[in-house]
Scaffold this active site. Structure first.
Site, PDB file in Angstrom:
ATOM      1  N   ASP A  19       0.853  -1.190   0.000  1.00 14.59           N
ATOM      2  CA  ASP A  19       0.000   0.000   0.000  1.00 14.59           C
ATOM      3  C   ASP A  19       0.883   1.232   0.000  1.00 14.59           C
ATOM      4  O   ASP A  19       1.971   1.242   0.582  1.00 14.59           O
ATOM      5  CB  ASP A  19      -0.903   0.003   1.233  1.00 14.59           C
ATOM      6  CG  ASP A  19      -1.792   1.233   1.301  1.00 14.59           C
ATOM      7  OD1 ASP A  19      -2.736   1.327   0.502  1.00 14.59           O
ATOM      8  OD2 ASP A  19      -1.535   2.107   2.156  1.00 14.59           O
ATOM      9  N   GLU A  21       0.874   5.529   0.638  1.00 14.30           N
ATOM     10  CA  GLU A  21       0.229   6.772   1.054  1.00 14.30           C
ATOM     11  C   GLU A  21       0.866   7.892   0.241  1.00 14.30           C
ATOM     12  O   GLU A  21       2.097   7.936   0.091  1.00 14.30           O
ATOM     13  CB  GLU A  21       0.413   7.017   2.553  1.00 14.30           C
ATOM     14  CG  GLU A  21      -0.261   5.993   3.451  1.00 14.30           C
ATOM     15  CD  GLU A  21      -1.772   5.945   3.282  1.00 14.30           C
ATOM     16  OE1 GLU A  21      -2.378   7.036   3.069  1.00 14.30           O
ATOM     17  OE2 GLU A  21      -2.347   4.856   3.347  1.00 14.30           O
ATOM     18  N   HIS A 165      -4.993   4.549   7.597  1.00 16.63           N
ATOM     19  CA  HIS A 165      -4.363   5.231   6.465  1.00 16.63           C
ATOM     20  C   HIS A 165      -2.849   5.356   6.665  1.00 16.63           C
ATOM     21  O   HIS A 165      -2.255   6.390   6.350  1.00 16.63           O
ATOM     22  CB  HIS A 165      -5.009   6.607   6.229  1.00 16.63           C
ATOM     23  CG  HIS A 165      -6.436   6.510   5.801  1.00 16.63           C
ATOM     24  ND1 HIS A 165      -6.818   6.098   4.534  1.00 16.63           N
ATOM     25  CD2 HIS A 165      -7.595   6.742   6.483  1.00 16.63           C
ATOM     26  CE1 HIS A 165      -8.138   6.097   4.453  1.00 16.63           C
ATOM     27  NE2 HIS A 165      -8.631   6.472   5.611  1.00 16.63           N
ATOM     28  N   ASP A 170      -2.615  -0.730   6.973  1.00 16.91           N
ATOM     29  CA  ASP A 170      -3.668  -0.941   5.981  1.00 16.91           C
ATOM     30  C   ASP A 170      -3.520  -2.262   5.240  1.00 16.91           C
ATOM     31  O   ASP A 170      -4.510  -2.914   4.915  1.00 16.91           O
ATOM     32  CB  ASP A 170      -3.692   0.217   4.984  1.00 16.91           C
ATOM     33  CG  ASP A 170      -4.308   1.484   5.579  1.00 16.91           C
ATOM     34  OD1 ASP A 170      -4.692   1.453   6.766  1.00 16.91           O
ATOM     35  OD2 ASP A 170      -4.406   2.496   4.855  1.00 16.91           O
TER      36      ASP A 170
END
Length: 273
Positions: A19, A21, A165, A170
């Site tokens: 993931d 950000e 987040h 996540d």
């Protein structure tokens, strides 16, 4: 890192849930990666073999907000002393390259952002041997019984807590959501439980959109829209998801002859005991 606890480890590609950000672009501007997080798991036992996360400092710190709009978000101060992409590119490449990539909405978001980040520093990007996008899989197989297909909504539906987040948190939540969804689907397959939730019939396929690539707006946001009637292109035609899954399963089972999906269901079913 010990990975000898399961057979055919030299031939079976591992699965890496990852993931990113990123900054929130203003007026359609460029996104910059602020954090990368990943866990490598075995397909046979869903055992976490390796994890890695790092904040990443963009060249221009002014693109990062002083305050984040999210309670667990990343601020300018948080990345001020973080390594640049060039400093962590080798590690990110090693953990991603040659593995099956998994994540939520990664086809339209994370895969594109990773390639952009490597292109920006003049490095060849990592390449997967397969992709499992839980957004597409769960939309088709699990349906919208939680309300929408956002990870935060699915996690709340199963009582898994609030989405933070942050990349590493996540991806672990993503895996837990998949386990819970697999358990429900497993129970529905063996018990007389009516299933009124089917995959959305409003998803547009590549064949119906003349093979056009996703627009910049479609690839600029991480979460799928909330609307139940949205129409967005998917990278595989509705009804062909089984073929895609079989190809991935074939890669994962090349040397082992047991289906990782069955292992996922068995593992998820064990949560009920």
């Amino acid at each position: 890192m010990e990975v000898s606890s399961y057979s055919c480890q030299e031939h079976t590609p591992k699965i890496v849930f990852f993931d990113l950000e990123t900054t929130v672009p203003i007026n359609g501007g460029q996104r910059f990666v602020l954090e990368f997080g990943a866990i490598v798991i075995s397909a046979q036992k869903l055992e976490e073999l390796e994890s890695y996360s790092t904040l990443i400092r963009p060249k221009d710190l002014t693109v990062v907000p002083v305050r984040s709009s999210r309670c667990h978000g990343i601020t300018r101060e948080a990345v001020a002393n973080a390594p640049f992409m060039e400093e962590v590119a080798d590690k990110i490449f090693d953990i991603l390259h040659g593995k099956v990539w998994a994540g939520h909405n990664i086809r339209r978001f994370d895969c594109i952002r990773i390639k952009e980040a490597f292109d920006e520093i003049g490095r060849p990007p990592p390449v997967p041997v397969g992709i499992i996008d839980s957004l597409g899989v769960l939309t088709d197989k699990f349906g919208r019984r939680a309300g929408n297909m956002k990870m935060a909504t699915l996690a709340s539906y199963f009582g898994l807590g609030e989405q933070k987040h942050r990349s590493l948190d996540d991806v672990r939540m993503n895996l837990e959501v998949l386990k819970h969804c697999a358990t429900v689907l497993f129970l529905e397959s063996i018990l007389p439980i009516p299933n009124k939730y089917q995959g959305s019939s409003t998803i547009m396929t590549r064949s119906r959109t003349n093979g056009k690539s996703p627009s910049k707006e479609e690839t600029s946001r991480k979460s799928p829209p909330i609307s139940l009637g949205y129409q967005r292109k998917v990278p595989y035609a509705r009804g062909s998801l089984g073929k895609m899954t079989e190809r991935v399963k074939g890669l994962l089972c090349k040397a082992q002859g047991q289906q990782p999906l069955n292992q996922l269901l068995k593992h998820a079913h064990s949560l009920l005991r």
